[in-house]
Design a protein around this motif. Structure first.
Motif, mmCIF file in Angstrom:
data_model
loop_
_atom_site.group_PDB
_atom_site.id
_atom_site.type_symbol
_atom_site.label_atom_id
_atom_site.label_comp_id
_atom_site.label_asym_id
_atom_site.label_seq_id
_atom_site.Cartn_x
_atom_site.Cartn_y
_atom_site.Cartn_z
ATOM 1 N N MET A 38 -23.333 0.841 24.207
ATOM 2 C CA MET A 38 -23.361 2.294 24.028
ATOM 3 C C MET A 38 -24.181 2.611 22.791
ATOM 4 O O MET A 38 -24.147 1.888 21.820
ATOM 5 C CB MET A 38 -21.938 2.858 23.867
ATOM 6 C CG MET A 38 -21.888 4.355 23.635
ATOM 7 S SD MET A 38 -20.200 4.971 23.420
ATOM 8 C CE MET A 38 -19.651 4.942 25.108
ATOM 9 N N THR A 39 -24.878 3.718 22.841
ATOM 10 C CA THR A 39 -25.601 4.142 21.659
ATOM 11 C C THR A 39 -24.618 4.485 20.573
ATOM 12 O O THR A 39 -23.443 4.695 20.804
ATOM 13 C CB THR A 39 -26.472 5.373 21.978
ATOM 14 O OG1 THR A 39 -25.619 6.385 22.476
ATOM 15 C CG2 THR A 39 -27.545 5.055 22.989
ATOM 16 N N ASP A 86 -16.038 -3.651 23.518
ATOM 17 C CA ASP A 86 -17.468 -3.375 23.507
ATOM 18 C C ASP A 86 -17.669 -1.935 23.970
ATOM 19 O O ASP A 86 -17.423 -1.620 25.146
ATOM 20 C CB ASP A 86 -18.197 -4.344 24.444
ATOM 21 C CG ASP A 86 -19.697 -4.080 24.517
ATOM 22 O OD1 ASP A 86 -20.177 -3.160 23.821
ATOM 23 O OD2 ASP A 86 -20.387 -4.793 25.268
ATOM 24 N N ASP A 122 -20.175 -0.399 24.804
ATOM 25 C CA ASP A 122 -21.136 -0.261 25.884
ATOM 26 C C ASP A 122 -20.481 -0.440 27.255
ATOM 27 O O ASP A 122 -21.025 -0.015 28.269
ATOM 28 C CB ASP A 122 -22.259 -1.299 25.738
ATOM 29 C CG ASP A 122 -23.271 -0.869 24.694
ATOM 30 O OD1 ASP A 122 -23.434 0.343 24.495
ATOM 31 O OD2 ASP A 122 -23.881 -1.749 24.069
ATOM 32 N N ARG A 123 -19.289 -1.074 27.273
ATOM 33 C CA ARG A 123 -18.613 -1.332 28.554
ATOM 34 C C ARG A 123 -17.204 -0.748 28.600
ATOM 35 O O ARG A 123 -16.547 -0.806 29.633
ATOM 36 C CB ARG A 123 -18.564 -2.844 28.813
ATOM 37 C CG ARG A 123 -19.940 -3.465 28.989
ATOM 38 C CD ARG A 123 -19.875 -4.937 29.347
ATOM 39 N NE ARG A 123 -19.314 -5.744 28.259
ATOM 40 C CZ ARG A 123 -18.307 -6.587 28.395
ATOM 41 N NH1 ARG A 123 -17.705 -6.717 29.562
ATOM 42 N NH2 ARG A 123 -17.878 -7.293 27.366
ATOM 43 N N GLU A 166 -23.769 11.535 26.077
ATOM 44 C CA GLU A 166 -22.728 10.505 26.112
ATOM 45 C C GLU A 166 -21.519 10.930 26.933
ATOM 46 O O GLU A 166 -20.770 10.083 27.423
ATOM 47 C CB GLU A 166 -22.294 10.147 24.690
ATOM 48 C CG GLU A 166 -23.329 9.370 23.910
ATOM 49 C CD GLU A 166 -23.636 8.009 24.520
ATOM 50 O OE1 GLU A 166 -22.770 7.458 25.229
ATOM 51 O OE2 GLU A 166 -24.750 7.513 24.304
ATOM 52 N N ASP A 180 -22.756 -3.500 33.035
ATOM 53 C CA ASP A 180 -23.404 -3.275 31.740
ATOM 54 C C ASP A 180 -23.354 -1.817 31.317
ATOM 55 O O ASP A 180 -23.944 -1.442 30.304
ATOM 56 C CB ASP A 180 -24.868 -3.730 31.796
ATOM 57 C CG ASP A 180 -24.977 -5.228 32.048
ATOM 58 O OD1 ASP A 180 -24.097 -5.958 31.551
ATOM 59 O OD2 ASP A 180 -25.931 -5.642 32.749
ATOM 60 N N GLY A 181 -22.663 -1.004 32.080
ATOM 61 C CA GLY A 181 -22.542 0.403 31.734
ATOM 62 C C GLY A 181 -23.706 1.208 32.267
ATOM 63 O O GLY A 181 -24.819 0.704 32.447
ATOM 64 N N THR A 192 -27.764 6.069 29.631
ATOM 65 C CA THR A 192 -27.522 7.366 28.998
ATOM 66 C C THR A 192 -28.513 8.385 29.546
ATOM 67 O O THR A 192 -29.721 8.156 29.499
ATOM 68 C CB THR A 192 -27.692 7.271 27.476
ATOM 69 O OG1 THR A 192 -26.783 6.296 26.965
ATOM 70 C CG2 THR A 192 -27.428 8.609 26.810
#
Length: 429
Positions: free
Chosen positions: A1-2, A92, A94-95, A345, A359-360, A363
């Motif tokens: 994730m950013t 994480d 991002d996930r 987001e 891996d998500g 964005t």
């Protein structure tokens, strides 16, 4: 994730030069004050304004027990899902959708929802629902043993909660860590439920940081309630005028305003360099920066309130009398700083929560161009300050002698100009 920080445009994104942005903002606030001094000699706002009643069918739908149960169940289910993701999900961001749910959907989403619909978190708050269910199951009084204590404490617990949450987001070593976030949420829930057990359900109105946050912003919603509980449409500035002058109100608003200002400061290259090279370390330096920003916002306001009393003579409760005028300024800063984060987001977090990709999801692009975002940000900051000037002037002509009402508002104007130029500075930095 950013990085879970707000997205703001750079000076190159602004559709006008930095000088013109400063000049335009300063001129708009100053001329608003001068025009009010000439054209607004008496108070026009009334916090008890009845407003225009909405259709009876809409009233019945809004007050229906079914809708309220659905909202409470939704809030409880969402909270359980966040805790489950933090406990069982990957550490994480991002996930794992939990950090985004807290820092984006909750913190930023409350802004938009409350400005449009009023204090919506009161209906969704899972802690309020847990307290109600516990009291029913154990046959305990929902009003607690010391309901008077909640009134005496006012918004001070909410101000403290907001400061801790802001520190967690902006200054803690690992704000997106599952362990850290889970510990915060469980600790926060324990404090709130203990407060409600002692003080009753009235504790949440002012002691819960997120309910207080939503309630303050909800003052600017066109939807409101009359004294009889009727759902009405009325001027947001009328509702703002009715903000209760509770203990800790000023602290709550200053934490919100100062925390949002520090959020902007924390993204500037000079402050990033300072934090990275500080011998005290990142966390200590960021903590001092956050506290100093909140203190600066509060001291400027307190100095203006004191100067108003010196210039215009005795003013009943000068510190709290004008605190409501900081709410639209805070709303302007929140919109400017969190619009991009919420619109990029937010959808990503929702997609991640529903299992989008190992891996998500990617964005999405912001809904506006860089220059469009910058225009929105400047407009939000300046509009918030103009509304703040109007609210402060209306209160001045009500409380101060007619001959000193305008001059008595000059200190507050000076502070608002400082806030305005500071906000523009963060947008062009």
């Amino acid at each position: 994730m950013t990085d879970l920080a707000h997205g703001v445009g750079t000076r190159h994104d602004l559709p006008v030069s930095a000088f013109h942005a400063y000049a335009g903002a300063f001129t708009a606030v100053l001329f608003s004050f001068l025009a009010l001094g000439l054209l607004w000699p008496v108070s026009r706002f009334n916090g008890d304004s009845p407003g225009r009643p909405l259709p009876a069918a809409l009233q019945r739908a809004a007050d229906s027990a079914v809708l309220r149960r659905i909202l409470r169940a939704t809030g409880l289910a969402a909270a359980a899902a966040v805790l489950a993701h933090l406990w069982f999900g990957p550490d994480d961001p991002d996930r794992n959708p939990a950090p985004g749910a807290v820092y984006v959907l909750l913190w930023c989403g409350i802004v938009l929802a409350s400005l449009l619909l009023g204090p919506v978190w009161r209906l969704l708050n899972p802690l309020r629902t847990l307290h109600t269910l516990t009291c029913r199951a154990l046959r305990l009084p929902a009003d607690g043993h010391r309901p008077d204590l909640a009134q005496r404490l006012g918004n001070w617990p909410a101000a403290a909660g907001l400061l801790v949450f802001t520190w967690l987001e902006l200054a803690s070593p690992a704000p997106a860590s599952s362990v850290v976030l889970l510990a915060f949420l469980l600790g926060y829930a324990a404090v709130q439920l203990t407060g409600a057990a002692v003080c009753g359900r009235g504790w949440f109105d002012r002691g819960d940081a997120f309910e207080a946050y939503s309630a303050l912003l909800g003052r600017l919603s066109p939807l409101g309630r009359s004294r009889g509980g009727r759902l009405v449409l009325r001027s947001p500035l009328n509702q703002l005028d009715g903000t209760p002058a509770a203990p800790g109100l000023v602290a709550t608003v200053c934490v919100l305003l100062g925390g949002t200002a520090y959020d902007g400061i924390s993204g500037t290259p000079s402050w990033i360099t300072t934090v990275q090279t500080s011998p005290m370390g990142r966390t200590a330096t960021a903590t001092l920066g956050l506290l100093a920003t909140v203190a600066a916002v509060a001291l400027l306001y307190l100095a203006a309130a004191g100067a108003t009393r010196l210039i215009a003579g005795p003013v009943p409760h000068p510190v709290t009398a004008f605190a409501h005028s900081l709410v639209p300024i805070t709303a302007g800063y929140l919109i400017a700083h969190y619009f991009t984060l919420l619109t990029t987001e937010g959808p990503r977090t929702i997609a991640l929560a529903f299992g989008a990709g190992a891996d998500g999801p990617a964005t999405p692009d912001p809904p506006l161009s860089p220059s469009g975002i910058a225009t929105l940000q400047v407009t939000a900051v300046v509009s918030g300050h103009i509304l703040g000037v109007i609210a402060a002037h209306d209160r001045s002509v009500r409380l101060l002698p007619p001959a000193r009402a305008v001059v008595g508002g000059v200190p507050l104007l000076a502070v608002m100009v400082c806030y305005t130029l500071g906000g523009i500075r963060l947008l062009v930095a």
